[in-house]
Design a protein around this motif. Structure first.
Motif, PDB file in Angstrom:
ATOM      1  N   LEU A   1       0.807  -1.212   0.000  1.00 51.60           N
ATOM      2  CA  LEU A   1       0.000   0.000   0.000  1.00 51.60           C
ATOM      3  C   LEU A   1       0.844   1.266   0.000  1.00 51.60           C
ATOM      4  CD1 LEU A   1      -2.706  -1.062   2.617  1.00 51.60           C
ATOM      5  CD2 LEU A   1      -2.930  -1.030   0.124  1.00 51.60           C
ATOM      6  N   ASP A   2       2.032   1.206   0.608  1.00 49.18           N
ATOM      7  CA  ASP A   2       2.812   2.424   0.775  1.00 49.18           C
ATOM      8  C   ASP A   2       3.800   2.695  -0.345  1.00 49.18           C
ATOM      9  OD1 ASP A   2       4.189   0.168   1.628  1.00 49.18           O
ATOM     10  OD2 ASP A   2       5.323   1.213   3.172  1.00 49.18           O
ATOM     11  N   VAL A   3       4.228   1.679  -1.078  1.00 47.76           N
ATOM     12  CA  VAL A   3       5.170   1.859  -2.181  1.00 47.76           C
ATOM     13  C   VAL A   3       4.731   0.993  -3.362  1.00 47.76           C
ATOM     14  CG1 VAL A   3       7.556   1.635  -2.965  1.00 47.76           C
ATOM     15  CG2 VAL A   3       7.101   2.326  -0.598  1.00 47.76           C
ATOM     16  N   ARG A   4       4.645   1.602  -4.530  1.00 46.37           N
ATOM     17  CA  ARG A   4       4.400   0.880  -5.783  1.00 46.37           C
ATOM     18  C   ARG A   4       5.450   1.319  -6.800  1.00 46.37           C
ATOM     19  NH1 ARG A   4      -0.948  -1.390  -6.342  1.00 46.37           N
ATOM     20  NH2 ARG A   4      -1.489  -2.054  -4.230  1.00 46.37           N
TER      21      ARG A   4
ATOM     22  N   ASP B   1      -1.712   6.681   9.115  1.00 44.79           N
ATOM     23  CA  ASP B   1      -1.955   5.267   9.385  1.00 44.79           C
ATOM     24  C   ASP B   1      -0.668   4.542   9.007  1.00 44.79           C
ATOM     25  OD1 ASP B   1      -2.742   2.610   9.479  1.00 44.79           O
ATOM     26  OD2 ASP B   1      -4.615   2.910   8.381  1.00 44.79           O
ATOM     27  N   VAL B   2       0.232   4.419   9.971  1.00 41.47           N
ATOM     28  CA  VAL B   2       1.602   4.011   9.684  1.00 41.47           C
ATOM     29  C   VAL B   2       1.666   2.595   9.117  1.00 41.47           C
ATOM     30  CG1 VAL B   2       2.095   3.205  12.033  1.00 41.47           C
ATOM     31  CG2 VAL B   2       3.952   4.033  10.605  1.00 41.47           C
TER      32      VAL B   2
ATOM     33  N   GLU C   1       7.794   1.751  17.048  1.00 39.98           N
ATOM     34  CA  GLU C   1       7.836   3.190  16.770  1.00 39.98           C
ATOM     35  C   GLU C   1       8.210   3.982  18.025  1.00 39.98           C
ATOM     36  OE1 GLU C   1       7.254   5.090  13.982  1.00 39.98           O
ATOM     37  OE2 GLU C   1       7.139   3.334  12.681  1.00 39.98           O
ATOM     38  N   MET C   2       7.743   3.542  19.169  1.00 38.44           N
ATOM     39  CA  MET C   2       8.097   4.230  20.413  1.00 38.44           C
ATOM     40  C   MET C   2       9.594   4.113  20.691  1.00 38.44           C
ATOM     41  SD  MET C   2       5.651   5.900  21.735  1.00 38.44           S
ATOM     42  CE  MET C   2       6.474   6.202  23.288  1.00 38.44           C
ATOM     43  N   ALA C   3      10.163   2.947  20.407  1.00 39.79           N
ATOM     44  CA  ALA C   3      11.604   2.787  20.606  1.00 39.79           C
ATOM     45  C   ALA C   3      12.382   3.732  19.711  1.00 39.79           C
ATOM     46  CB  ALA C   3      12.004   1.340  20.342  1.00 39.79           C
ATOM     47  N   VAL C   4      11.925   3.906  18.469  1.00 42.40           N
ATOM     48  CA  VAL C   4      12.596   4.804  17.525  1.00 42.40           C
ATOM     49  C   VAL C   4      12.516   6.255  17.999  1.00 42.40           C
ATOM     50  CG1 VAL C   4      12.479   5.775  15.195  1.00 42.40           C
ATOM     51  CG2 VAL C   4      12.348   3.296  15.519  1.00 42.40           C
TER      52      VAL C   4
ATOM     53  N   TRP D   1       1.279  16.651  14.656  1.00 46.07           N
ATOM     54  CA  TRP D   1       0.549  15.662  13.860  1.00 46.07           C
ATOM     55  C   TRP D   1       0.690  14.301  14.526  1.00 46.07           C
ATOM     56  CZ3 TRP D   1       2.908  11.606  10.942  1.00 46.07           C
ATOM     57  CH2 TRP D   1       4.317  11.653  10.873  1.00 46.07           C
ATOM     58  N   ILE D   2      -0.097  13.329  14.070  1.00 51.47           N
ATOM     59  CA  ILE D   2      -0.266  12.080  14.814  1.00 51.47           C
ATOM     60  C   ILE D   2      -0.002  10.866  13.921  1.00 51.47           C
ATOM     61  CG2 ILE D   2      -2.026  10.612  15.918  1.00 51.47           C
ATOM     62  CD1 ILE D   2      -3.300  13.139  17.030  1.00 51.47           C
ATOM     63  N   LYS D   3       0.716   9.886  14.468  1.00 49.93           N
ATOM     64  CA  LYS D   3       0.797   8.537  13.914  1.00 49.93           C
ATOM     65  C   LYS D   3      -0.102   7.633  14.748  1.00 49.93           C
ATOM     66  CE  LYS D   3       5.561   8.153  12.153  1.00 49.93           C
ATOM     67  NZ  LYS D   3       6.857   7.456  12.378  1.00 49.93           N
ATOM     68  N   VAL D   4      -0.949   6.832  14.105  1.00 53.06           N
ATOM     69  CA  VAL D   4      -1.787   5.892  14.845  1.00 53.06           C
ATOM     70  C   VAL D   4      -1.329   4.461  14.567  1.00 53.06           C
ATOM     71  CG1 VAL D   4      -3.779   7.422  14.923  1.00 53.06           C
ATOM     72  CG2 VAL D   4      -3.535   5.839  13.000  1.00 53.06           C
TER      73      VAL D   4
END
Length: 410
Positions: free
Chosen positions: A74-77, A289-290, A151-154, A138-141
């Motif tokens: 979905l994220d890369v084509r 929507d990560v 993601e929290m570790a990063v 802004w928000i990542k869910v």
């Protein structure tokens, strides 16, 4: 029709350069084939990413490479017919994405990122456009605990290394912050130091109007007619300048090749569509929507849904398959209603294989300057790039050490 400097490119980078030069007393001509802000700067997610110290890397894990090779993510084509020509660029991109190399790049890149919000706020205030900026982040869910934990570790590492600020939102706090999002989400991460823009095109337009108010002049013209030393054809006639700046985003290579430069440039294409929201629903922040690779953002026209990256030839026909694929998922995340645009918009992000923009003097010419290759962060870095190029052109000491961004690093 004589000027001190001609700036080629009417996107956020070119307009910001023109404003900063005009503020410093230079007579500036800004040239593009369209009104300012109507190409790549028109259709982005509207984020000024103060947290964006690590530019987007090429995936290196074998599992990720296998996933993307199927061309169904979905994220890369990608367009298969473009892969052979893009292979050298992608190989260098992959090499530069090695964690140790990426960490070095981030230390350089952070020197630009740290000024992105403050420079935009100053420019927007001067242009009377502060109302277009939202200082709420802004928000990542997250849909799974595993993704949330990684993601929290990063971001905790980014906080230690670069002082990136964030809030961790559990499901209850997320519902307080964004009550109309899917209630099954596991939590979210809010980048608190970032700004977002309600209308990127309106912001570029406001900066261009400020440039005009300062005495600058905009011309519709063909930037590819630039000739040494320095003339360019416009609808108003031939203009000449003592110096020139190439800030044409994905079209910059068309001009630099004519002048004898071979730079490793490529594009990542992306799409957007606007939607009406359900009448009783409200979106307060841009939301990524990560796990599915799309973002929704509240814009003046409606809710903008933006896609990830499409690897293709710059001028190949539109193929908005990613948009069609993520739209049903986005409708489950937030109550979107009808489409508001006649067709999907497509933009082209100008990229280099080391993920860093080219900012600085042209190696083979006097009085020629480059400012392009900002990839996903054109809006983010537009204002600071404008200041830095103006400082170089006028002989001031740049706010940032630009050695890592020079054109001859390749």
């Amino acid at each position: 029709m004589k000027f001190d400097t001609v700036v080629l490119g009417g996107g956020i980078v070119g307009v910001s350069i023109a404003v900063h030069l005009q503020k410093r007393g230079r007579s500036v001509a800004l040239v593009d084939c369209k009104a300012p802000g109507n190409e790549t700067s028109f259709g982005n997610a509207g984020l000024i990413q103060r947290e964006g110290v690590y530019p987007y890397a090429f995936p290196r894990a074998l599992s990720a490479l296998l996933k993307y090779s199927r061309n169904t993510a979905l994220d890369v084509r990608y367009h298969p017919n473009a892969m052979l020509k893009l292979a050298p660029f992608l190989w260098q991109y992959w090499r530069n994405s090695h964690p140790s190399r990426h960490a070095v790049i981030a230390r350089w890149y952070a020197t630009l990122i740290e000024h992105c919000v403050t420079e935009h706020r100053m420019l927007a205030a001067e242009a009377g456009a502060s109302a277009l900026l939202r200082p709420s982040g802004w928000i990542k869910v997250f849909r799974t605990n595993a993704k949330q934990d990684s993601e929290m570790a990063v971001v905790q590492r980014w906080q230690r290394e670069f002082g990136v600020s964030f809030d961790a939102l559990d499901p209850a706090r997320l519902r307080e912050t964004e009550p109309d999002l899917d209630t099954s989400l596991k939590g979210a991460l809010r980048y608190t130091a970032a700004d977002s823009v309600t209308d990127p095109n309106a912001l570029v337009t406001a900066y261009a109007q400020y440039f005009d108010k300062l005495g600058g002049r905009f011309f519709i013209g063909d930037a590819t007619t630039l000739r040494d030393h320095w003339t360019v054809s416009t609808q108003a006639g031939l203009l000449s300048a003592r110096s020139a700046v190439i800030a044409m985003g994905p079209w910059s290579g068309d001009v630099t090749r004519r002048l004898g430069y071979t730079l490793p440039l490529a594009v990542k294409r992306g799409y957007h569509m606007h939607y009406a929201a359900r009448p009783d629903a409200r979106l307060n922040h841009p939301v990524l929507d990560v796990e599915n690779g799309y973002l929704i953002a509240p814009m003046s026209r409606g809710i903008r849904l933006t896609t990830g990256a499409e690897l293709a030839f710059r001028d190949a026909p539109k193929t908005p398959v990613q948009l069609d694929a993520v739209e049903p998922i986005a409708r489950g995340l937030f109550p979107l209603e009808q489409r508001l645009d006649d067709e999907p918009w497509m933009g082209r992000r100008p990229c280099t294989p080391d993920m860093m923009p080219i900012i600085g003097a042209a190696p083979k010419h006097d009085d020629l300057w480059f400012a392009f290759g900002h990839a996903h962060h054109g809006l983010t870095l537009g204002a600071i790039t404008g200041r830095l190029i103006a400082e170089l052109v006028t002989g001031e000491k740049p706010l940032v050490d630009l050695q890592p961004f020079r054109a001859d690093r390749f």
